[in-house]
Write a protein that holds these residues in place. Structure first.
Motif, PDB file in Angstrom:
ATOM      1  N   LEU A  99      91.775  23.864 145.217  1.00 18.94           N
ATOM      2  CA  LEU A  99      92.003  25.300 145.057  1.00 18.94           C
ATOM      3  C   LEU A  99      90.753  26.075 145.456  1.00 18.94           C
ATOM      4  CD1 LEU A  99      93.892  25.285 141.625  1.00 18.94           C
ATOM      5  CD2 LEU A  99      94.865  25.352 143.932  1.00 18.94           C
ATOM      6  N   GLU A 102      87.856  31.469 145.530  1.00 18.19           N
ATOM      7  CA  GLU A 102      88.310  32.860 145.399  1.00 18.19           C
ATOM      8  C   GLU A 102      89.497  32.958 144.451  1.00 18.19           C
ATOM      9  OE1 GLU A 102      87.576  31.358 148.188  1.00 18.19           O
ATOM     10  OE2 GLU A 102      85.859  32.530 148.909  1.00 18.19           O
ATOM     11  N   LYS A 103      90.390  31.986 144.542  1.00 18.73           N
ATOM     12  CA  LYS A 103      91.546  31.963 143.638  1.00 18.73           C
ATOM     13  C   LYS A 103      91.109  31.723 142.197  1.00 18.73           C
ATOM     14  CE  LYS A 103      95.336  29.908 145.014  1.00 18.73           C
ATOM     15  NZ  LYS A 103      96.487  30.839 144.900  1.00 18.73           N
ATOM     16  N   LEU A 110      97.738  30.825 137.834  1.00 18.08           N
ATOM     17  CA  LEU A 110      98.095  29.892 138.893  1.00 18.08           C
ATOM     18  C   LEU A 110      99.595  29.613 138.865  1.00 18.08           C
ATOM     19  CD1 LEU A 110      95.186  27.312 138.409  1.00 18.08           C
ATOM     20  CD2 LEU A 110      95.290  29.183 140.077  1.00 18.08           C
ATOM     21  N   ASP A 114     100.106  25.319 142.476  1.00 29.09           N
ATOM     22  CA  ASP A 114      98.644  25.285 142.412  1.00 29.09           C
ATOM     23  C   ASP A 114      98.165  24.148 141.505  1.00 29.09           C
ATOM     24  OD1 ASP A 114      98.225  27.536 144.058  1.00 29.09           O
ATOM     25  OD2 ASP A 114      98.314  28.923 142.356  1.00 29.09           O
TER      26      ASP A 114
END
Length: 262
Positions: A99, A102-103, A110, A114
């Motif tokens: 992942l 930035e996420k 999520l 993810d």
């Protein structure tokens, strides 16, 4: 005789090479601790039961980072900056594996996909970590300086690997099998390239510190390339298989403290 044990012994015996080795390891473990903590905080409501296990995983990684820093302190050493070409976790992220940071830095929950992506990434990288620790445990389990640390970290990595198997099998039973297999394969093929590149870069730095002759460095580089060729031809498949682990609910409790080391 040039062997994996003799190379690691040489690195262990020299302060500067030992400091670089521990600095690289501590940085990677600490990064993994941060990533797992963020993932635990962002899991979707349907997977909240998984959050404590992800947190435990992150706590173990943080502990490992403290252990490597403690090993340096015991020899009166301070960490050194990690050369970018040896930064395994950063290079994997740049390849789009796992992942994106930035996420993880955002505050948006999520998705289930993810979470599966995270678990597949962990399945592959924990296989690498567990394999490395098996080797180090074989050589240095009784070493007076690093033996306890090696055994503790190896035990934790085996737990992490068991956990990823168990959780991915659960998601596969819920109908996510095709996505899991595609993601595992992509992760494994990217990881073996990154691991080769990081290994070559790390050995180049060690050779400079330890004054290895060109011939010795060439033999070690050839060995790393040979391992990559084996993994590219089919060895990567050990990283993508899934089976019910002997250790069930391996991350179902609190992280094991290491007060004597950290």
């Amino acid at each position: 005789m040039l062997s994996a044990k003799s190379v690691f012994q040489e690195i262990l015996d020299h302060d500067e090479s030992f400091r670089l080795f521990c600095s690289i390891a501590a940085s990677g473990e600490s990064q993994g601790g941060w990533e797992n903590a963020r993932i635990a905080a962002l899991v979707p409501p349907s997977e909240r039961d998984l959050a404590p296990k992800i947190s435990r995983h992150g706590a173990d990684e943080d502990k490992h980072g403290r252990i490597f820093n403690a090993l340096m302190r015991k020899r009166g050493l301070e960490p050194v900056p990690v050369p970018p070409e040896t930064d395994y976790t950063m290079l994997l992220e740049q390849q789009g594996i796992g992942l994106a940071h930035e996420k993880l830095k955002a505050d948006q929950p999520l998705t289930v996909q993810d979470v599966i992506t995270y678990l597949a990434h962990s399945r592959v990288t924990e296989q690498r970590a567990a394999d490395q620790m098996v080797m180090l445990r074989k050589f240095f389990a009784d070493h007076p300086q690093v033996g306890n640390a090696v055994k503790m970290i190896s035990h934790d990595e085996d737990n992490h690997l068991a956990y990823t198997h168990e959780e991915l099998l659960r998601f596969a039973a819920d109908g996510h099998g095709p996505y899991i297999q595609r993601t595992l394969r992509a992760c494994a093929l990217a990881e073996i390239r990154v691991y080769r590149d990081v290994s070559l870069a790390t050995m180049a730095h060690m050779g400079g510190i330890l004054g290895w002759p060109t011939a010795k460095s060439a033999v070690l580089a050839a060995g790393i390339d040979a391992m990559y060729a084996y993994e590219r031809l089919g060895g990567w498949r050990r990283m993508v298989s899934l089976k019910t682990p002997d250790r069930r609910d391996a991350l179902g409790g609190p992280a094991t403290p290491a007060p004597e080391l950290a």
